[in-house]
Write an enzyme that holds these catalytic residues in place. Sequence first.
Site, PDB file in Angstrom:
ATOM      1  N   GLU A 142      -2.644   3.344   2.437  1.00 20.88           N
ATOM      2  CA  GLU A 142      -2.868   2.004   1.867  1.00 20.88           C
ATOM      3  C   GLU A 142      -4.348   1.696   1.915  1.00 20.88           C
ATOM      4  O   GLU A 142      -5.020   1.989   2.919  1.00 20.88           O
ATOM      5  CB  GLU A 142      -2.152   0.898   2.677  1.00 20.88           C
ATOM      6  CG  GLU A 142      -0.687   0.777   2.403  1.00 20.88           C
ATOM      7  CD  GLU A 142      -0.051  -0.348   3.224  1.00 20.88           C
ATOM      8  OE1 GLU A 142      -0.740  -1.345   3.541  1.00 20.88           O
ATOM      9  OE2 GLU A 142       1.137  -0.203   3.552  1.00 20.88           O
ATOM     10  N   GLU A 169       2.843   1.138   9.968  1.00 19.69           N
ATOM     11  CA  GLU A 169       1.905   0.361  10.771  1.00 19.69           C
ATOM     12  C   GLU A 169       2.460  -0.102  12.121  1.00 19.69           C
ATOM     13  O   GLU A 169       2.723  -1.284  12.332  1.00 19.69           O
ATOM     14  CB  GLU A 169       1.397  -0.845   9.968  1.00 19.69           C
ATOM     15  CG  GLU A 169       0.717  -0.436   8.679  1.00 19.69           C
ATOM     16  CD  GLU A 169      -0.047  -1.563   8.000  1.00 19.69           C
ATOM     17  OE1 GLU A 169       0.158  -2.728   8.370  1.00 19.69           O
ATOM     18  OE2 GLU A 169      -0.854  -1.274   7.115  1.00 19.69           O
TER      19      GLU A 169
END
Length: 440
Positions: free
Chosen positions: A351, A167
Amino acid sequence: MLPTRKDFPEDFVFGAATSSYQIEGHGFGGAGRTHWDDFAATPGNVVGAEHGQIACDHYHRMDEDLDLLAALNVDAYRFSTSWARVMPDGTGAVNQDGLDFYDRLVDGLLERGIKPAATLYHWELPSALADQGGWRNRDIANWMADFTTAIMGRIGDRVWSAAPINEPWCVGWLSHFMGAHAPGLRDIRATARAMHHILLAHGTSIQAMRALGMKNLGAVCNLEWATPANDSEAAKQAAATYDAIYNRFFLSGMFKGKYPDQVLAGLEPHLPTGWQDDFPTIMSPVDWCGLNYYTRTLVDHDNGPWPHYTQSRGDLPKTYLEWEIYPKGLTDFLIRTQQDYTGDLPLYVTENGLALEDPIKNGTIDDQARIDFVSSHLTAVQDAIVAGAPVKGYFQWSLLDNYEWACGYAPRFGLVYVDFETLQRTPKSSYQALANAFAR
Ligand code: FCB
């Protein structure tokens, strides 16, 4: 209805994800201090000043947790390797206990027939590197390459996949512009440099893994759908700017070798000299792209300084963290990522999940809302596949309740409940539902 394995292509990978600092217990095994320990020790940053020194004690309970994964019938497990556990000072000396720990983890997965999917950096920067400016310092691209060689020199021969940085938006913008994560800065210049160096370090890390002969290397970006808060042209422009910063900057850098104009409008004066020359490294070829997806946001124009937007939550049903539940965003992002950036490259949902309060009653946790959430998002993945997106897998966040960063331990994201006093694990009803759905 919860889709099951037979509703997906035969080689589709079902998995669960965690990260090192959130579960391992950083006080154990000779791990060095990290900027998350420092951030958490500063009042006001983390709910209750909670930290990851014990977390889920996964360091000592690895076998039990791997057995939980096996009984969940997953094909793959996405975990991360703590830089400070491997290299306590960030560079130089390697902690053998740390290498041994990840070696046992990988072997334990393989023994159970589970594919090890490694992420090198999931946020716990060694404090010694933070002292030298952390992501603001260009040298981090070399530090990251050395860390990559140290850990992957040990486990790279057996991992199924690897991605350098979890991320980039969170590592860059959330942590240096919004100040919400370590190192807690609110500084536009630091942000610009961090965002660029994250991509540079992604590239040097990929190159270090190629030099080791590793295959199946990827990138993992988190995306948040940006909906204009109203029909005005100003709100549309604001949403486009939000989208460019959050969802397009990193993908564009890695797959197109340029940054979006809407981002350069604010960050260009602060980028390091010669930034354009780094794209050949940033664009080091990858084999797949992972998307982490949770929610959407509403965006409106704001008269303040760049980026001229404000953010709010809409009226859709929300999770414990007040995140709106918006599965369509996942479909749209998968399709858009293929069309605008990655073409034929395999895509993974690396995710997806939600936080609930998840009270335990008479030893059971009835989390039907989690089953519903996974159902709607797996259906969203199916929709993307039907539309032609090459989606090859889906990872649930998370196997265990864990340390949810600045929100501490209260938001529970796990399929397995963790009592943070006794550290006892109790599978929730969603765990059983997913185990049935993933059964071969
Ligand atoms: C993602 C992070 C992960 C976890 C989930 C809820 O942004 O990668 O560590 O905090 O959100």
